[in-house]
Write an enzyme that holds these catalytic residues in place. Structure first.
Site, PDB file in Angstrom:
ATOM      1  N   ASN A  23       0.876  -1.178   0.000  1.00 38.43           N
ATOM      2  CA  ASN A  23       0.000   0.000   0.000  1.00 38.43           C
ATOM      3  C   ASN A  23       0.912   1.226   0.000  1.00 38.43           C
ATOM      4  O   ASN A  23       1.441   1.610   1.035  1.00 38.43           O
ATOM      5  CB  ASN A  23      -0.882  -0.041   1.259  1.00 38.43           C
ATOM      6  N   LYS A  25       0.234   4.236  -0.409  1.00 38.33           N
ATOM      7  CA  LYS A  25      -0.393   5.455   0.144  1.00 38.33           C
ATOM      8  C   LYS A  25      -0.130   6.642  -0.790  1.00 38.33           C
ATOM      9  O   LYS A  25      -0.045   6.454  -2.005  1.00 38.33           O
ATOM     10  CB  LYS A  25       0.084   5.693   1.582  1.00 38.33           C
ATOM     11  N   HIS A 110      -9.606   1.457   4.547  1.00 38.11           N
ATOM     12  CA  HIS A 110      -8.350   1.628   5.286  1.00 38.11           C
ATOM     13  C   HIS A 110      -8.582   2.638   6.419  1.00 38.11           C
ATOM     14  O   HIS A 110      -9.357   3.584   6.258  1.00 38.11           O
ATOM     15  CB  HIS A 110      -7.250   2.129   4.338  1.00 38.11           C
ATOM     16  N   GLU A 112      -6.962   5.042   7.404  1.00 37.13           N
ATOM     17  CA  GLU A 112      -6.703   6.446   7.044  1.00 37.13           C
ATOM     18  C   GLU A 112      -7.897   7.032   6.276  1.00 37.13           C
ATOM     19  O   GLU A 112      -8.162   8.233   6.366  1.00 37.13           O
ATOM     20  CB  GLU A 112      -5.384   6.541   6.260  1.00 37.13           C
ATOM     21  N   GLU A 180      -5.803  -4.517  10.549  1.00 37.20           N
ATOM     22  CA  GLU A 180      -4.769  -3.505  10.773  1.00 37.20           C
ATOM     23  C   GLU A 180      -5.086  -2.712  12.038  1.00 37.20           C
ATOM     24  O   GLU A 180      -5.900  -1.778  11.999  1.00 37.20           O
ATOM     25  CB  GLU A 180      -4.712  -2.533   9.582  1.00 37.20           C
ATOM     26  N   GLY A 186       2.327   2.463  10.824  1.00 33.82           N
ATOM     27  CA  GLY A 186       3.353   3.491  10.700  1.00 33.82           C
ATOM     28  C   GLY A 186       4.042   3.862  12.002  1.00 33.82           C
ATOM     29  O   GLY A 186       4.741   4.865  12.080  1.00 33.82           O
ATOM     30  N   SER A 220       3.049  -1.923  10.544  1.00 31.99           N
ATOM     31  CA  SER A 220       4.476  -2.051  10.866  1.00 31.99           C
ATOM     32  C   SER A 220       5.048  -3.434  10.576  1.00 31.99           C
ATOM     33  O   SER A 220       5.949  -3.910  11.272  1.00 31.99           O
ATOM     34  CB  SER A 220       4.749  -1.647  12.324  1.00 31.99           C
TER      35      SER A 220
HETATM   36  P1  PGA Z   1       2.652   0.439   7.708  1.00 32.11           P
HETATM   37  O1  PGA Z   1       1.194   0.664   7.056  1.00 32.11           O
HETATM   38  O2  PGA Z   1       3.190  -0.844   7.143  1.00 32.11           O
HETATM   39  O3  PGA Z   1       3.440   1.646   7.274  1.00 32.11           O
HETATM   40  O4  PGA Z   1       2.463   0.376   9.176  1.00 32.11           O
HETATM   41  C1  PGA Z   1       0.325  -0.411   6.825  1.00 32.11           C
HETATM   42  C2  PGA Z   1      -0.950   0.085   6.231  1.00 32.11           C
HETATM   43  O5  PGA Z   1      -1.415   1.187   6.604  1.00 32.11           O
HETATM   44  O6  PGA Z   1      -1.547  -0.564   5.354  1.00 32.11           O
END
Ligand code: PGA
Length: 258
Positions: A23, A25, A110, A112, A180, A186, A220
């Site tokens: 992903n 982003k 997601h 976000e 998630e 992150g 992460s």
């Molecule tokens: P990350 O994000 O691996 O940077 O923690 C995962 C995600 O949001 O899909």
């Protein structure tokens, strides 16, 4: 008859191939997106026995990266879609438009999107349904916040998100769920492996989608923790954010799959 399930072995028992999904982003311009794609493609053969690879670039890069990926075996996906087929929705993109430029998958719900755009389970459900109607595989994201985990509500939150977000018509063959935890995205922090195992087992049971459903862990995930996460019985792959922007890390995660 051709078996369209991406992971069934045709012998009547679950055989889930791992799915390692990047992903990206809101990252990448044409040059670095293409460079990253080429590096992923260069390493794809070496991990083909272990996992399916998927990259989800931002909308602006999808078409060009789709062309670059042709014949590579690396799948293409998007990070969101609109619930409607077309119309007056400025700035939005319909699922059929994504299918038209070569996407096979689309991430919906997601955290976000849920946070930045106030998306509800009902909206996520409608987006996932639109994805199915366009022939795309929705990757439906769920996960608790830190406050919810701290107050012991994780399983209740996940259960309720599953109930609200999985559309009618979803099956193990046409949909994927990604767990998630919001506080792990992150941050460099992850739940313990028993905590991940507990939620994934609940997702398999409560989703009603059965033993063939692929359930990804996200938050992460990186080369150093990929093996312990991917070795869990109900972890069928990863949704990778930060580490998917470095081809070497992304491929190392796939390589770590047992
Ligand atoms: P990350 O994000 O691996 O940077 O923690 C995962 C995600 O949001 O899909």
């Amino acid at each position: 008859m051709v078996n369209l399930s991406p992971h069934a072995n045709g012998k009547g028992f679950a055989m889930r191939r791992k799915l390692i999904a990047g992903n990206w982003k809101m990252n990448g311009q044409r040059a670095d997106g293409l460079a990253l794609t080429r590096e992923v493609m260069a390493g794809a053969k070496a991990v083909a026995a272990k996992a399916d690879l998927l990259v989800c670039p931002p909308f602006t890069l999808i078409s060009e990266i789709g062309a670059a990926l042709a014949g590579s075996g690396v799948a293409l996906g998007a990070q969101d879609c609109h619930a409607k087929v077309s119309g007056a929705h400025t700035g939005d993109v319909a699922a059929a438009m994504l299918a038209d430029v070569g996407c096979r998958y689309v991430i919906v719900g997601h955290s976000e999107r849920r946070t930045d755009h106030g998306e509800t389970d009902a909206q996520v459900n409608a987006k996932a349904k639109a994805a199915l109607a366009a022939g795309l595989i929705p990757i439906i994201c769920i996960g608790e916040t830190e406050a919810e985990r701290d107050s012991g509500k994780t399983l209740a939150v996940v259960r309720s998100q599953l109930k609200g977000s999985i559309p009618e018509g979803a099956t193990a063959a046409n949909a994927v769920i990604a767990y998630e935890p919001v506080w792990a995205i992150g941050t460099g922090r992850t739940p313990t492996t028993p905590e991940v195992a507990e939620v994934h087992a609940l997702v398999r049971k409560e989703s009603g989608l059965g033993p063939d459903l692929r359930i990804l862990y996200g938050g992460s995930m990186k080369p150093s923790n990929a093996l312990e996460l991917l070795a869990l019985a109900d972890v069928d792959g990863g949704l990778i954010g930060g580490a998917s922007l470095k081809a070497a890390d992304f491929l190392a995660i796939a390589k770590a799959a047992p």
